[in-house]
Design a protein around this motif. Structure first.
Motif, PDB file in Angstrom:
ATOM      1  N   TYR A  35       9.454 -12.205  46.180  1.00 45.80           N
ATOM      2  CA  TYR A  35      10.789 -12.235  45.121  1.00 45.80           C
ATOM      3  C   TYR A  35      11.024 -10.869  44.707  1.00 45.80           C
ATOM      4  N   ARG A  36      12.153 -10.610  44.585  1.00 41.90           N
ATOM      5  CA  ARG A  36      12.596  -9.236  43.807  1.00 41.90           C
ATOM      6  C   ARG A  36      12.664  -9.302  42.358  1.00 41.90           C
ATOM      7  N   ARG A  37      12.064  -8.461  41.577  1.00 38.53           N
ATOM      8  CA  ARG A  37      12.304  -8.150  39.990  1.00 38.53           C
ATOM      9  C   ARG A  37      13.354  -7.232  39.825  1.00 38.53           C
ATOM     10  N   ILE A  38      14.478  -7.732  39.227  1.00 39.61           N
ATOM     11  CA  ILE A  38      15.411  -6.838  38.800  1.00 39.61           C
ATOM     12  C   ILE A  38      15.538  -6.969  36.992  1.00 39.61           C
ATOM     13  N   PRO A  39      15.546  -5.721  36.311  1.00 38.05           N
ATOM     14  CA  PRO A  39      15.834  -5.848  34.990  1.00 38.05           C
ATOM     15  C   PRO A  39      17.279  -6.493  34.596  1.00 38.05           C
ATOM     16  N   ALA A  40      16.972  -7.422  33.784  1.00 37.56           N
ATOM     17  CA  ALA A  40      18.183  -8.313  33.353  1.00 37.56           C
ATOM     18  C   ALA A  40      19.240  -7.466  32.526  1.00 37.56           C
ATOM     19  N   SER A  41      18.919  -6.432  32.012  1.00 33.57           N
ATOM     20  CA  SER A  41      19.789  -5.473  31.288  1.00 33.57           C
ATOM     21  C   SER A  41      20.688  -4.639  32.371  1.00 33.57           C
ATOM     22  N   ILE A  42      20.317  -4.681  33.511  1.00 32.84           N
ATOM     23  CA  ILE A  42      21.338  -4.028  34.699  1.00 32.84           C
ATOM     24  C   ILE A  42      22.135  -5.084  35.278  1.00 32.84           C
ATOM     25  N   LEU A  43      21.953  -6.247  35.106  1.00 32.35           N
ATOM     26  CA  LEU A  43      22.898  -7.471  35.750  1.00 32.35           C
ATOM     27  C   LEU A  43      24.049  -7.402  35.227  1.00 32.35           C
ATOM     28  N   PRO A  44      25.058  -7.762  35.873  1.00 25.24           N
ATOM     29  CA  PRO A  44      26.420  -8.456  35.273  1.00 25.24           C
ATOM     30  C   PRO A  44      26.141  -9.417  34.429  1.00 25.24           C
ATOM     31  N   GLU A  45      27.301 -10.131  33.814  1.00 27.69           N
ATOM     32  CA  GLU A  45      27.330 -11.465  33.056  1.00 27.69           C
ATOM     33  C   GLU A  45      27.008 -12.379  34.006  1.00 27.69           C
TER      34      GLU A  45
END
Length: 142
Positions: A35-45
């Motif tokens: 899995y890839r872990r992406i910071p929620a703060s940089i994801l769009p709505e």
């Protein structure tokens, strides 16, 4: 896209490893831990999703797909809708082992509902054919 995320992709929200906030895990067999872990703060709505309609899933692919069909026949449950749901399943290749993993599909339905859906095709009712057939055309002078 930079993060290789597409409309309809589904992730799981978790606390970031360093307790700095939230992150979202997206399934990805191409990375070592799956899995890839992406910071929620940089994801769009985004929207909360516990399940997704077949219609909303169009354009997305998943390694595991479960289609839960209604208990009774439905006018919108057609061969085309089943095809769309089935084709959301994709195979993946594990980057670390190069091992190919087949996608998995579960269909939860009675045999009657499934057979009826397979036999039912969409009948377009836009009226375009009737409108064109009723038009009078005059030859264009050359």
């Amino acid at each position: 896209p930079k993060h290789k995320l597409y409309n309809g992709d589904v992730g799981v929200v978790v606390r970031a490893d360093d307790n700095s906030g939230l992150a979202v895990l997206f399934e990805d067999a191409k990375v070592a831990d799956g899995y890839r872990r992406i910071p929620a703060s940089i994801l769009p709505e985004s929207k909360t999703c516990f399940s997704m309609t077949i219609h909303k899933s169009q354009g997305s692919e998943f390694h595991n797909v479960m289609m839960i069909l209604p208990a009774h026949e439905s006018p919108i449950l057609t061969r085309e809708l089943l095809y769309t749901g089935i084709t959301r399943v994709c195979d993946e290749t594990d980057r670390t082992t190069s091992e190919r993993r087949s996608g998995r599909l579960w269909i939860i339905a009675s045999e009657h509902v499934l057979r009826t859906a397979i036999e039912k095709q969409i009948r377009r009712t836009s009226g375009l054919r009737d409108a064109v057939e009723s038009m009078e055309f005059e030859p264009y002078p050359l």
